[in-house]
Motif scaffolding. Structure first.
Motif, PDB file in Angstrom:
ATOM      1  N   ILE A  84       0.676  -1.200  -0.127  1.00  0.00           N
ATOM      2  CA  ILE A  84      -0.013  -0.234  -0.036  1.00  0.00           C
ATOM      3  C   ILE A  84       0.800   1.207   0.028  1.00  0.00           C
ATOM      4  N   THR A  85       0.329   2.459  -0.444  1.00  0.00           N
ATOM      5  CA  THR A  85       0.958   3.574  -0.498  1.00  0.00           C
ATOM      6  C   THR A  85       0.024   4.754  -0.528  1.00  0.00           C
ATOM      7  N   LYS A  86       0.360   6.074  -0.154  1.00  0.00           N
ATOM      8  CA  LYS A  86      -0.285   7.069  -0.547  1.00  0.00           C
ATOM      9  C   LYS A  86       0.560   8.059  -1.337  1.00  0.00           C
ATOM     10  N   VAL A  87      -0.168   8.537  -2.452  1.00  0.00           N
ATOM     11  CA  VAL A  87       0.584   9.374  -3.216  1.00  0.00           C
ATOM     12  C   VAL A  87      -0.317  10.616  -3.732  1.00  0.00           C
ATOM     13  N   SER A  88       0.107  11.530  -4.234  1.00  0.00           N
ATOM     14  CA  SER A  88      -0.618  12.732  -4.732  1.00  0.00           C
ATOM     15  C   SER A  88      -1.110  12.128  -6.160  1.00  0.00           C
ATOM     16  N   ALA A  89      -2.478  12.730  -6.206  1.00  0.00           N
ATOM     17  CA  ALA A  89      -2.990  12.450  -7.547  1.00  0.00           C
ATOM     18  C   ALA A  89      -2.246  12.946  -8.682  1.00  0.00           C
ATOM     19  N   ALA A  90      -1.605  14.098  -8.419  1.00  0.00           N
ATOM     20  CA  ALA A  90      -0.857  14.555  -9.467  1.00  0.00           C
ATOM     21  C   ALA A  90       0.217  13.362 -10.104  1.00  0.00           C
ATOM     22  N   THR A  91       1.008  12.734  -9.051  1.00  0.00           N
ATOM     23  CA  THR A  91       1.981  11.883  -9.454  1.00  0.00           C
ATOM     24  C   THR A  91       1.284  10.574  -9.819  1.00  0.00           C
ATOM     25  N   TYR A 140      -9.597   8.734  -0.903  1.00  0.00           N
ATOM     26  CA  TYR A 140      -9.100   9.869  -1.052  1.00  0.00           C
ATOM     27  C   TYR A 140      -8.407  10.535   0.548  1.00  0.00           C
ATOM     28  N   TYR A 141      -7.552  11.231   0.542  1.00  0.00           N
ATOM     29  CA  TYR A 141      -7.101  12.147   1.683  1.00  0.00           C
ATOM     30  C   TYR A 141      -7.221  13.707   1.132  1.00  0.00           C
ATOM     31  N   ASP A 142      -7.532  14.396   2.333  1.00  0.00           N
ATOM     32  CA  ASP A 142      -7.697  15.665   1.911  1.00  0.00           C
ATOM     33  C   ASP A 142      -6.442  16.641   1.783  1.00  0.00           C
ATOM     34  N   ALA A 143      -5.904  16.971   0.670  1.00  0.00           N
ATOM     35  CA  ALA A 143      -4.469  17.670   0.787  1.00  0.00           C
ATOM     36  C   ALA A 143      -4.625  19.089   0.442  1.00  0.00           C
ATOM     37  N   GLY A 144      -5.811  19.522   0.763  1.00  0.00           N
ATOM     38  CA  GLY A 144      -6.183  21.245   0.860  1.00  0.00           C
ATOM     39  C   GLY A 144      -6.404  21.704  -0.419  1.00  0.00           C
ATOM     40  N   SER A 231      -7.208  21.926  -5.939  1.00  0.00           N
ATOM     41  CA  SER A 231      -7.361  21.250  -4.731  1.00  0.00           C
ATOM     42  C   SER A 231      -6.966  19.497  -5.309  1.00  0.00           C
ATOM     43  N   VAL A 232      -5.986  19.232  -5.321  1.00  0.00           N
ATOM     44  CA  VAL A 232      -5.471  17.822  -5.754  1.00  0.00           C
ATOM     45  C   VAL A 232      -5.252  17.058  -4.592  1.00  0.00           C
ATOM     46  N   PRO A 233      -6.187  16.057  -4.276  1.00  0.00           N
ATOM     47  CA  PRO A 233      -6.204  15.156  -3.314  1.00  0.00           C
ATOM     48  C   PRO A 233      -5.056  14.125  -3.309  1.00  0.00           C
TER      49      PRO A 233
END
Length: 323
Positions: A84-91, A140-144, A231-233
């Motif tokens: 598992i990982t967490k990444v920006s939707a942009a990546t 999704y996580y909130d990344a502001g 607002s990229v999550p």
């Protein structure tokens, strides 16, 4: 590549899912510090999964980029070395094209609209798109929201960006957005940014309040304009090589734990924003609330250019805007 191979060798010895008696341990890697609100959300995921599974499933977290950059960890998921990982939707958009849409300037009317979309049918459909690339989205996580901060002069309207070098992520959407607003987009590694601002190599950057403060960029940038252009999550992902081995009951536990951690993380994020803004103000940063419609109008060309290049995304964008 050498780093990825080294990590693979190390993790292969343990495997991304380690069975110790009756407990399976999932390896979860991300690049954020342990003080970050997203990391706190991930800790909630670990707690919830352990509880729901009756102690038969646990999570070992590797924070701070211990196992590589976001792109490197995504590749580790694809080959099954990390679960598992967490990444920006942009990546993630470099792997799954639909995530590009989430970076469009002013796509969402406000935060309520954003999570109404992300937690609804549209958001879930995007999460599922990654499965054919061995990257299944869990939530999704909130990344502001990202806003401009500068060291040389305040940004009150898009015209104030003219002639300014603004650091952006190495992401075409971000580059196009800054250039459309009149600035000069300058891709640069995040770790080099503090010194670059301090020495005048760039005039500023754009990011959310917790990142603005945790990076100490508020020390060298005394103007923060809350234009909230994107607002990229963040996205919580599981590799399909691991997911496909789970029983239906285990899959349910993992998904429910992800859903609960997403809701908890939103509160952690809100608290972090309030704390960060208080620190910035106390340090003498001028907080500017601009007329966002001016930025929104001037950035429309970014959406137009994107649709010209990706007409197949038209229906998806319309669904988001009409929700």
């Amino acid at each position: 590549m050498k780093k990825i191979l080294l990590v693979c060798i190390i993790l292969t010895a343990f495997m991304s899912c380690k069975k110790d008696g009756k407990t399976q341990t999932l390896y979860l890697a991300h690049t954020l510090p342990q003080t970050h609100p997203v990391h706190k959300g991930i800790v909630e995921f670990k707690k919830a999964l352990y509880e729901k599974s009756g102690g038969t499933m646990d999570v070992k977290i590797f924070p701070d980029g211990q196992l590589g950059s976001e792109r490197e960890v995504l590749e580790l998921l694809q080959i099954g070395s990390v679960a598992i990982t967490k990444v920006s939707a942009a990546t993630l958009s470099n792997f799954v094209p639909e995530y590009h849409v989430l970076g469009i300037p002013y796509l969402f009317r406000d935060k309520d609209h954003q999570f109404e979309v992300l937690e609804g049918e549209v958001g879930k459909s995007i999460l599922e798109k990654g499965s054919k690339f061995w990257l299944r989205g869990l939530g999704y996580y909130d990344a502001g929201s990202r806003s401009f901060y500068t060291s040389t002069k305040p940004i009150r309207t898009p015209d104030d960006l003219k002639g300014l070098k603004i650091r952006v992520m190495n992401n075409q959407m971000a580059i196009n957005m800054v250039n459309a607003l009149g600035g000069s987009a300058t891709p640069m590694a995040y770790g080099e940014l503090y010194t670059a601002i301090q020495q005048g190599v760039v005039d500023g950057a754009e990011n959310n309040p917790p990142s603005f403060v945790s990076s100490n960029h508020y020390e060298v940038s005394k103007y923060y304009t809350l234009d909230q252009h994107s607002s990229v999550p963040d996205v919580l992902l599981i590799g399909t090589k691991y997911w496909d081995k789970l029983t239906d009951e285990q899959k349910q536990w993992v998904q429910e734990a992800a859903d609960e951690s997403s809701q908890a993380q939103k509160q952690f994020w809100n608290e972090s924003v309030e704390e960060s803004m208080a620190i910035a103000k106390k340090a003498g940063v001028e907080i500017i609330i601009p007329e966002k419609s001016l930025f929104q109008e001037k950035s429309k060309s970014v959406l137009e250019a994107f649709l010209k290049e990706h007409p197949e995304m038209t229906d998806l964008i319309n669904k988001i805007k009409n929700q």
